[in-house]
Scaffold this active site. Structure first.
Site, PDB file in Angstrom:
ATOM      1  N   GLY A  72     -10.039  35.090  -7.410  1.00  0.00           N
ATOM      2  CA  GLY A  72     -11.382  35.649  -7.399  1.00  0.00           C
ATOM      3  C   GLY A  72     -11.651  36.508  -8.618  1.00  0.00           C
ATOM      4  O   GLY A  72     -10.787  37.279  -9.054  1.00  0.00           O
ATOM      5  N   ASP A 288     -16.228  21.202  -5.092  1.00  0.00           N
ATOM      6  CA  ASP A 288     -15.668  22.452  -5.623  1.00  0.00           C
ATOM      7  C   ASP A 288     -15.163  23.304  -4.468  1.00  0.00           C
ATOM      8  O   ASP A 288     -15.234  24.544  -4.504  1.00  0.00           O
ATOM      9  CB  ASP A 288     -16.707  23.214  -6.452  1.00  0.00           C
ATOM     10  CG  ASP A 288     -16.082  24.105  -7.520  1.00  0.00           C
ATOM     11  OD1 ASP A 288     -14.883  23.925  -7.815  1.00  0.00           O
ATOM     12  OD2 ASP A 288     -16.781  24.967  -8.063  1.00  0.00           O
TER      13      ASP A 288
END
Length: 401
Positions: A72, A288
């Protein structure tokens, strides 16, 4: 375990429309597609599935999945979770290609390969790309060509990032060398050897790829750019790229913020590209899945982050057909035959005798999932999983089907 499956009376899309047919599966392959098939040898274990009133289509080939999650952009606490088996199967995905993205330090190629083998054991077909966003590419053996030749599951490179503040700002020479290594490795190993390219929102758009092939023997089709629906400028550049002979991919996972700030929804992008005259075999959609979906300000400040969803691929197909009047064969092509051909997966993406028995029964009106069969094994029935990933359900429930 089902040794022989006979699907009766389904409307078959291969993905071209074949009409109402029976389909016979023997082992992990398609044995016959014809009218009024019957198996008369009562000593064989046979499962008959009533396909009447349903659509039979190839299993989806999801060409871009972060199935070990991604790093992230908001720090360690925002690393996204791994994909589980039913994330794929309940979305109709029977073949998935795993990649690394921004983070190739805490997410590694060895981890990616291990997850690919785990998902393959659990029921679907899996492949990987070597490398990540950055150049020089992280590899397993030390170079791209060797990875492609020596590691069965590695079929290409990527996703290399261009036109993005998170990329390694690759030069034209670097992109050429990556493409050349992928080309040679793919040729020697009998693989696609494509270079999956993450395209950001930078002003250079797809120009780095045009520059990479200029005055060389490389083809635009060596590159497989994704996120082409990120904004209207990139979408239009993608149409130019396709008209020049390339292939383009639209991302189905998105956020409300991105859609409100110029992203073209994947289903709409597919519809517009087809209306613009781009052949269906040059257009794909991918999920994705399990990627981090960061939202940035114009100054590059992180505003928020969401997680890509594999099931967005199915939702985009449904939207394209049911709301945007995209021909079902064309919509299916974008998630079956087209990505399979681009990636060099000759056994995938089609319903034909001798091909792998990866297929979906879809409800005709809603295009929702009824049955998923992967490698000849039923993983979903009546819209519910009958096979779960190892850690999704108690161990005694993982051998259903």
């Amino acid at each position: 375990m089902e040794h022989i499956i006979l699907i009766k009376g389904a409307r078959v899309f291969a993905p071209a429309a074949l009409g109402i047919k029976d389909v016979l599966i023997a082992g992990n392959s398609i044995a016959a597609i014809s009218d009024n098939l019957a198996v008369n040898n009562s000593t064989l274990p046979i499962t008959v599935i009533d396909g009447s009133g349903k659509i039979l289509a190839p299993g989806f080939v999801d060409s871009l999945v972060h199935y070990i999650g991604g790093g992230g952009e908001g720090g360690f606490a925002t690393r996204t979770p791994e994909m589980q088996l039913t994330d794929a199967t309940l979305a109709g995905v029977t073949t998935a290609i795993g990649v690394l993205g921004t983070d190739a330090t805490t997410r590694t190629l060895t981890n990616l390969l291990a997850k690919a083998h785990a998902l393959e054991t659990e029921g679907i077909s899996t492949y990987c790309h070597t490398g990540s966003y950055e150049i020089p590419c992280r590899t397993v053996t030390g170079n791209i060509t060797d990875d492609l030749i020596l590691i069965d599951k590695i079929i290409g490179v990527g996703e290399i990032a261009i036109s993005d503040h998170r990329s390694s700002q690759p030069t034209t020479s670097e992109l050429r060398k990556v493409a050349a290594a992928a080309r040679v490795g793919g040729m020697l190993a009998g693989k696609g050897g494509t270079v999956s390219v993450h395209v950001g929102s930078g002003d250079s758009l797809l120009q780095p790829l045009f520059a990479a092939v200029k005055d060389t023997e490389l083809s635009l089709k060596q590159f497989y750019p994704t996120h082409i629906n990120r904004n209207i400028a990139l979408f239009n550049a993608g149409l130019e790229f396709a008209r020049a002979g390339g292939v383009i991919d639209f991302t189905t996972s998105t956020t409300e913020y991105d859609l409100k700030h110029g992203e073209v929804a994947a289903a709409e992008a597919l519809s517009q590209a087809l209306r613009a005259g781009i052949p269906a075999m040059q257009l794909t959609m991918s999920s994705d899945g399990n990627a981090s979906l960061p939202v940035y300000s114009q100054n590059g400040e992180l505003l928020g982050l969401e997680v890509g969803q594999v099931n967005s691929l199915l939702r985009a197909l449904q939207t394209a057909v049911l709301k945007l009047d995209v021909n079902l064969s064309d919509a299916l092509t974008s998630v079956t035959a087209a990505p399979a051909q681009i990636l060099g997966l000759k056994q995938k993406g089609q319903l034909a005798v001798g091909k792998d028995a990866d297929m979906l029964l879809l409800n005709s009106q809603s295009l929702s999932i009824d049955t998923v069969i992967a490698k000849g094994r039923r993983l979903v029935s009546a819209g519910k999983p009958v096979v779960y990933g190892t850690f999704e359900k108690p161990q005694q429930c993982t051998t259903g089907g």
